[in-house]
Write a protein that holds these residues in place. Structure first.
Motif, PDB file in Angstrom:
ATOM      1  N   ASP A 251      15.930  30.753   8.937  1.00 20.48           N
ATOM      2  CA  ASP A 251      14.632  31.461   8.914  1.00 20.48           C
ATOM      3  C   ASP A 251      14.787  32.839   8.261  1.00 20.48           C
ATOM      4  O   ASP A 251      13.888  33.302   7.548  1.00 20.48           O
ATOM      5  N   ALA A 252      15.916  33.489   8.515  1.00 25.68           N
ATOM      6  CA  ALA A 252      16.149  34.816   7.903  1.00 25.68           C
ATOM      7  C   ALA A 252      16.232  34.676   6.380  1.00 25.68           C
ATOM      8  O   ALA A 252      15.653  35.486   5.632  1.00 25.68           O
ATOM      9  N   VAL A 253      16.907  33.626   5.918  1.00 27.82           N
ATOM     10  CA  VAL A 253      17.014  33.393   4.461  1.00 27.82           C
ATOM     11  C   VAL A 253      15.626  33.113   3.883  1.00 27.82           C
ATOM     12  O   VAL A 253      15.253  33.656   2.829  1.00 27.82           O
ATOM     13  N   ALA A 254      14.836  32.294   4.607  1.00 25.98           N
ATOM     14  CA  ALA A 254      13.492  31.970   4.103  1.00 25.98           C
ATOM     15  C   ALA A 254      12.624  33.228   4.033  1.00 25.98           C
ATOM     16  O   ALA A 254      11.860  33.415   3.077  1.00 25.98           O
ATOM     17  N   ALA A 255      12.760  34.108   5.025  1.00 23.54           N
ATOM     18  CA  ALA A 255      11.955  35.344   5.023  1.00 23.54           C
ATOM     19  C   ALA A 255      12.360  36.248   3.857  1.00 23.54           C
ATOM     20  O   ALA A 255      11.498  36.838   3.185  1.00 23.54           O
ATOM     21  N   ALA A 256      13.656  36.339   3.592  1.00 25.04           N
ATOM     22  CA  ALA A 256      14.131  37.195   2.487  1.00 25.04           C
ATOM     23  C   ALA A 256      13.666  36.624   1.147  1.00 25.04           C
ATOM     24  O   ALA A 256      13.229  37.362   0.249  1.00 25.04           O
ATOM     25  N   ARG A 257      13.719  35.292   1.014  1.00 27.73           N
ATOM     26  CA  ARG A 257      13.277  34.659  -0.242  1.00 27.73           C
ATOM     27  C   ARG A 257      11.775  34.889  -0.453  1.00 27.73           C
ATOM     28  O   ARG A 257      11.336  35.227  -1.547  1.00 27.73           O
ATOM     29  N   LYS A 258      11.009  34.747   0.646  1.00 22.94           N
ATOM     30  CA  LYS A 258       9.554  34.941   0.554  1.00 22.94           C
ATOM     31  C   LYS A 258       9.253  36.375   0.118  1.00 22.94           C
ATOM     32  O   LYS A 258       8.407  36.616  -0.744  1.00 22.94           O
ATOM     33  N   ARG A 259       9.998  37.319   0.688  1.00 22.60           N
ATOM     34  CA  ARG A 259       9.776  38.734   0.329  1.00 22.60           C
ATOM     35  C   ARG A 259      10.125  38.978  -1.141  1.00 22.60           C
ATOM     36  O   ARG A 259       9.448  39.726  -1.846  1.00 22.60           O
ATOM     37  N   SER A 260      11.186  38.326  -1.613  1.00 21.03           N
ATOM     38  CA  SER A 260      11.577  38.479  -3.022  1.00 21.03           C
ATOM     39  C   SER A 260      10.461  37.967  -3.932  1.00 21.03           C
ATOM     40  O   SER A 260      10.114  38.602  -4.939  1.00 21.03           O
ATOM     41  N   ILE A 261       9.855  36.820  -3.550  1.00 19.35           N
ATOM     42  CA  ILE A 261       8.752  36.263  -4.356  1.00 19.35           C
ATOM     43  C   ILE A 261       7.562  37.226  -4.342  1.00 19.35           C
ATOM     44  O   ILE A 261       6.963  37.509  -5.377  1.00 19.35           O
ATOM     45  N   GLU A 262       7.255  37.764  -3.150  1.00 19.99           N
ATOM     46  CA  GLU A 262       6.122  38.711  -3.054  1.00 19.99           C
ATOM     47  C   GLU A 262       6.366  39.937  -3.923  1.00 19.99           C
ATOM     48  O   GLU A 262       5.482  40.395  -4.641  1.00 19.99           O
ATOM     49  N   LEU A 263       7.595  40.465  -3.875  1.00 24.13           N
ATOM     50  CA  LEU A 263       7.890  41.676  -4.663  1.00 24.13           C
ATOM     51  C   LEU A 263       7.809  41.392  -6.159  1.00 24.13           C
ATOM     52  O   LEU A 263       7.337  42.218  -6.934  1.00 24.13           O
ATOM     53  N   SER A 264       8.256  40.179  -6.568  1.00 30.08           N
ATOM     54  CA  SER A 264       8.211  39.812  -8.000  1.00 30.08           C
ATOM     55  C   SER A 264       6.777  39.711  -8.493  1.00 30.08           C
ATOM     56  O   SER A 264       6.505  39.955  -9.659  1.00 30.08           O
ATOM     57  N   ALA A 265       5.872  39.319  -7.577  1.00 27.81           N
ATOM     58  CA  ALA A 265       4.484  39.086  -7.996  1.00 27.81           C
ATOM     59  C   ALA A 265       3.693  40.377  -8.131  1.00 27.81           C
ATOM     60  O   ALA A 265       2.615  40.390  -8.688  1.00 27.81           O
TER      61      ALA A 265
END
Ligand SMILES: NC(=O)c1ccc[n+]([C@@H]2O[C@H](COP(=O)([O-])OP(=O)(O)OC[C@H]3O[C@@H](n4cnc5c(N)ncnc54)[C@H](OP(=O)(O)O)[C@@H]3O)[C@@H](O)[C@H]2O)c1
Length: 267
Positions: A251-265
């Motif tokens: 879940d921690a990895v999924a949250a970090a990946r989601k945040r990376s996608i949000e920041l890229s957008a």
């Protein structure tokens, strides 16, 4: 081959230090630029590189340009050096800024590779994921793999993989450090001197990583080798399984990946 490094901060300096220490290149072949003349001079004298007062001058002297400024500074910096970049290779280590955005910001006419290094490049033990795109050639990718192999393990990925890479090898060291702190704290609570606990915990994580990277065995097989039925490791693993440690980490990895996608957008 001449290199320019735009932004001589933590990652830019770590990369240069590693490239020189490994013998991949020499300070004479690297020109650096940064917003702060004082820290620029200091880094250049420590690392033995050339320093110039503008990004454009650094790019003009180089064949390959490393973009090592913060994400919110990156598009402005490539736009500023657009004319000097023509025909050259730009290697971006900037998190979350797409290759297409860099090309658009500087009006195209150059090649780009995106990479995601982690903080361990300063020890030449980094993990560096490199993503190509249609602007770059196979020999650009091959050169980048050679450059980054001088500061750690370089891997080719797709650009869309970079968010997951950011979560696993970029943020992952922080997750592993939390595990290390908790292991050490458990040792202290079991009566160990804090320094002994810290060394034992660091040794445990280093041993786990070395076993995985230096043998052909899977983490599961390696874990089973040190887990005797009814033994100490089994008792501890049972608690971790009961409290769903594996799914918490996922879940921690999924949250970090989601945040990376949000920041890229972000525009
Ligand atoms: N740190 C990590 O673990 C890590 C891992 C992977 C990727 N990255 C990426 O690496 C990049 C750099 O991160 P960092 O931690 O090394 O940041 P940093 O230490 O802040 O280094 C960036 C340097 O660039 C300078 N700079 C700012 N604007 C500039 C300009 N217009 N021209 C030239 N230099 C300029 C900064 O000066 P100021 O301080 O005045 O802004 C600073 O000295 C980021 O894009 C980040 O996403 C970092």
């Amino acid at each position: 081959m001449k290199y320019a490094v735009l932004g001589a901060g933590r990652m830019g300096s770590a990369l240069i230090r590693g490239m020189i220490a490994s013998g991949f290149t020499t300070g004479n072949s690297i020109t650096i630029s940064d917003k702060h003349p004082d820290s620029l001079k200091q880094v250049a004298s420590q690392l033995g590189t050339k320093a110039v007062e503008s990004n454009a001058l650094a790019v003009a002297e180089a064949d390959v340009v490393f973009l090592c400024v913060k994400p919110n500074q990156s598009l402005e910096v490539v736009a500023e050096v657009a004319s000097e970049l023509k025909g050259k290779l730009l290697i971006s280590i900037v998190a979350g800024i797409h290759a297409s955005s860099l090309l658009t910001a500087a009006g195209g006419g150059f090649r780009v590779l995106r990479t995601m290094p982690n903080t361990a490049v300063r020890l030449r033990k980094g993990i560096i994921a490199i993503a190509s795109n249609p602007s770059a050639t196979d020999s650009d990718l091959e050169l980048a793999l050679r450059i980054f192999s001088s500061v750690g393990t370089a891997l080719e990925v797709t650009e869309s993989d970079l968010d997951a890479v950011t979560a696993v090898s970029g943020s992952g060291p922080a997750f592993a450090l939390l595990m290390l702190e908790s292991l050490a704290q458990g040792g202290i609570e079991g009566g160990l001197d804090p320094e002994v606990a810290r060394k034992c915990a660091a040794g445990a994580l280093a041993a786990a990583a070395a076993l995985v990277t230096e043998t052909e065995e899977t983490p599961l097989a390696l874990r089973q080798e040190i887990t005797s039925p009814g033994g100490t490791t089994a008792a501890g693993l049972e608690v971790l399984a009961d409290r769903e440690f594996p799914s918490i980490v996922r879940d921690a990895v999924a949250a970090a990946r989601k945040r990376s996608i949000e920041l890229s957008a972000k525009p």
